[in-house]
Design a protein around this motif. Structure first.
Motif, short mmCIF file in Angstrom:
data_model
loop_
_atom_site.label_atom_id
_atom_site.label_comp_id
_atom_site.label_asym_id
_atom_site.label_seq_id
_atom_site.Cartn_x
_atom_site.Cartn_y
_atom_site.Cartn_z
N CYS A 127 38.78 44.48 32.80
CA CYS A 127 38.01 43.92 33.93
C CYS A 127 38.75 44.01 35.25
N THR A 128 40.05 44.26 35.20
CA THR A 128 40.87 44.29 36.42
C THR A 128 41.66 45.60 36.40
N LEU A 129 40.95 46.68 36.65
CA LEU A 129 41.52 48.02 36.48
C LEU A 129 42.75 48.26 37.36
N GLY A 130 42.68 47.86 38.64
CA GLY A 130 43.82 48.06 39.56
C GLY A 130 44.27 49.51 39.54
N GLY A 131 45.58 49.72 39.35
CA GLY A 131 46.12 51.08 39.30
C GLY A 131 45.97 51.73 37.93
N GLY A 132 45.30 51.07 37.02
CA GLY A 132 45.04 51.64 35.69
C GLY A 132 46.24 51.56 34.75
N GLY A 133 47.22 50.71 35.08
CA GLY A 133 48.42 50.59 34.24
C GLY A 133 48.09 50.10 32.84
N HIS A 134 47.40 48.94 32.75
CA HIS A 134 47.07 48.41 31.42
C HIS A 134 46.11 49.36 30.70
N SER A 135 45.15 49.94 31.44
CA SER A 135 44.19 50.86 30.80
C SER A 135 44.90 52.06 30.20
N LEU A 178 36.98 48.25 35.03
CA LEU A 178 36.09 47.59 35.99
C LEU A 178 36.93 47.04 37.15
N ASP A 179 36.46 47.22 38.36
CA ASP A 179 37.14 46.63 39.53
C ASP A 179 36.16 46.53 40.68
N ARG A 180 36.33 45.49 41.51
CA ARG A 180 35.44 45.36 42.67
C ARG A 180 35.98 46.14 43.87
N ASP A 181 37.18 46.69 43.73
CA ASP A 181 37.84 47.40 44.82
C ASP A 181 37.74 48.92 44.61
N HIS A 220 49.16 47.12 45.41
CA HIS A 220 48.58 48.02 46.42
C HIS A 220 47.80 47.21 47.46
N GLN A 221 47.01 46.27 46.99
CA GLN A 221 46.22 45.45 47.93
C GLN A 221 47.15 44.65 48.85
N ILE A 222 48.23 44.11 48.29
CA ILE A 222 49.15 43.32 49.11
C ILE A 222 49.90 44.21 50.10
N ARG A 245 39.56 40.56 51.72
CA ARG A 245 38.51 40.81 50.73
C ARG A 245 38.98 41.85 49.73
N MET A 246 38.76 41.61 48.44
CA MET A 246 39.12 42.62 47.42
C MET A 246 38.09 43.75 47.44
N GLY A 247 36.84 43.39 47.66
CA GLY A 247 35.79 44.40 47.73
C GLY A 247 35.41 44.63 49.19
N MET A 296 41.75 40.70 31.23
CA MET A 296 41.66 40.26 32.63
C MET A 296 43.06 39.97 33.12
N ASP A 297 43.50 40.76 34.09
CA ASP A 297 44.82 40.57 34.71
C ASP A 297 44.51 40.08 36.13
N LEU A 298 44.41 38.74 36.27
CA LEU A 298 43.79 38.17 37.46
C LEU A 298 44.59 38.35 38.75
N GLY A 299 43.92 38.14 39.88
CA GLY A 299 44.61 38.18 41.16
C GLY A 299 44.53 39.53 41.83
N VAL A 300 45.49 39.76 42.75
CA VAL A 300 45.47 41.01 43.53
C VAL A 300 46.55 41.97 43.03
N GLU A 314 32.31 50.00 39.22
CA GLU A 314 32.72 49.25 40.42
C GLU A 314 31.85 48.01 40.51
N GLY A 315 32.47 46.85 40.53
CA GLY A 315 31.69 45.61 40.64
C GLY A 315 32.52 44.39 40.33
N VAL A 316 31.90 43.22 40.52
CA VAL A 316 32.55 41.95 40.21
C VAL A 316 32.43 41.71 38.69
N PHE A 317 33.35 40.89 38.13
CA PHE A 317 33.42 40.68 36.67
C PHE A 317 32.06 40.62 35.97
N ASP A 318 31.22 39.60 36.35
CA ASP A 318 30.02 39.37 35.53
C ASP A 318 29.03 40.53 35.62
C1 SAM Z 1 46.49 42.32 39.22
S1 SAM Z 1 45.45 43.64 39.63
C2 SAM Z 1 45.30 44.51 38.12
C3 SAM Z 1 46.34 45.55 37.92
C4 SAM Z 1 46.14 46.36 36.65
N1 SAM Z 1 46.20 45.53 35.46
C5 SAM Z 1 47.15 47.48 36.54
O1 SAM Z 1 47.83 47.57 35.52
O2 SAM Z 1 47.27 48.28 37.47
C6 SAM Z 1 43.89 42.86 39.73
C7 SAM Z 1 42.74 43.79 40.06
O3 SAM Z 1 41.55 43.13 39.70
C8 SAM Z 1 40.58 43.25 40.70
N2 SAM Z 1 39.76 42.03 40.64
C9 SAM Z 1 40.16 40.76 40.83
N3 SAM Z 1 39.14 39.91 40.69
C10 SAM Z 1 38.06 40.66 40.38
C11 SAM Z 1 36.69 40.35 40.09
N4 SAM Z 1 36.24 39.10 40.11
N5 SAM Z 1 35.86 41.36 39.78
C12 SAM Z 1 36.32 42.64 39.74
N6 SAM Z 1 37.60 43.01 40.02
C13 SAM Z 1 38.46 42.02 40.34
C14 SAM Z 1 41.36 43.40 41.98
O4 SAM Z 1 40.61 44.11 42.93
C15 SAM Z 1 42.61 44.15 41.53
O5 SAM Z 1 42.48 45.52 41.69
#
Ligand code: SAM
Length: 344
Positions: A62-70, A86-89, A138-140, A158-160, A131-135, A109-113
């Protein structure tokens, strides 16, 4: 000659001692952590995947980010498995899609739900959700996004791409409302002082906000501790605003409440939280299946919950990981397994 003999003996003895002595371990470096990239370094990478990976099934990150966990997950799952990132960014979707070239991987691309609903409609019930919550880092690190307390940028956060910015939020609230938000989202002890100072200043950038917050904290000594207190207050104010701008707690609650209907029986949910507001919610939901009140019970008093926690206490990062990646310090990892009970 005798002197030379003694020197030779000394050198040989020293080399022998060096060879026999236990080797000092090389400190782990940030980019050598599993799944690391310039975009983001995943926290508890191997631990998350060990809980999540199975040979087959549908997995949603749900928190794709840089795709590390994926990418770590794709290394572990079988040929027929599917991983949906999945990511809103949009930056995250693009960066991870460029990094991961794998027929088993797709993105939403979208918010969690909304993302979880779409993934469910396309693929059916999930075997694992992460779910790896927060930012992300890269965003920071991108000053233009306005998340950083260190770089100057617009007060966005804004994340999105849609919704109100941090500046809109500050402008919309009065001093009392802003103070309440700082207390609720970050336990800020100087909330009222800070809110009054922010509302009476004219500010547009992250640096403006950081200096107003810092200046509004009462002075104490010694000076180095004073500086630390100020920078902690700045970090808390940024965190409080970021949580509100992105409705982070609302998004998490909605996602958790949706999970019982989209995770298959025996499927696992792995959550990494970085502050207590999130961790408490996850813990309660995994334990009771709701955020308030006790779990439902059957006629014999047995608890009826959609998830069974697999981690009694939250797992944390090792000292070695924290030394390499200070962001891992506050991480709390919780895992739960879907039971056969569903809320009506
Ligand atoms: C901590 S990073 C994840 C990093 C990722 N696990 C990795 O290995 O690169 C969190 C990511 O989740 C996304 N995110 C946070 N809350 C979200 C939400 N409610 N819906 C969709 N994406 C969300 C952020 O935009 C951010 O890219």
């Amino acid at each position: 000659m005798r002197r030379w003999g003694a020197v030779m003996l000394f050198c040989t003895a020293r080399r022998a001692v060096a060879l026999l002595a236990p080797r000092r371990r090389q400190p782990t470096r940030l980019y050598s952590l599993p799944g690391a990239s310039d975009y983001h370094v995943p926290v508890l990478g191997n631990e998350c995947i060990d809980w999540l990976a199975r040979d087959d099934g549908v997995f949603v990150d749900c928190t794709l980010g840089g795709g590390g966990h994926s990418s770590l997950l794709l290394d572990k799952v079988g040929e027929k498995a599917k991983v949906i990132g999945l990511d809103r960014d949009r930056d995250a979707i693009q960066a991870a899609s460029a990094r991961i070239r794998d027929a088993r991987f797709s993105t939403i691309e979208g918010v969690f739900d909304e993302g979880l609903q779409r993934a469910f409609q396309e693929h059916g019930k999930f075997t694992g959700v992460l779910m790896d919550l927060g930012v992300s880092s890269h965003q920071i690190d991108d000053a233009e996004r306005g998340f950083s307390t260190r770089f100057d940028g617009p007060l966005d956060m804004r994340m999105g791409a849609s919704g109100k910015t941090a500046l809109d939020l500050i402008n919309d609230l009065d001093a009392k409302g802003l103070a309440r938000l700082l207390r609720q989202n970050a336990d800020e002890p100087h909330a009222s002082r800070i809110a009054k100072a922010v509302k009476s200043a004219s500010l547009t950038t992250t640096s403006d906000l950081a200096s107003i917050v810092s200046e509004s904290i009462p002075k104490t000594s010694p000076p180095h501790l004073d500086a630390k207190r100020r920078s902690k207050a700045v970090a808390r104010v940024f965190q409080a605003l970021r949580i509100e701008v992105n409705d982070e707690l609302g998004a998490l609650d909605r996602a958790l409440e949706l999970l019982p209907s989209v995770v298959a029986e025996g499927g696992r949910v792995v959550v990494l939280a970085y502050h207590s507001l999130e961790d408490r919610r996850v813990k309660r939901f995994f334990r009771d299946g709701k955020f308030r009140g006790d779990a439902a019970r059957d006629a014999y008093g047995n608890r009826l919950t959609p998830f069974r926690p697999l981690t009694r206490k939250a797992e944390t990062a090792s000292d070695e990981e924290v030394a390499a990646n200070p962001r891992a310090r506050s991480a709390r990892l919780r895992v739960a397994e879907r039971t056969d009970w569903s809320p009506s």
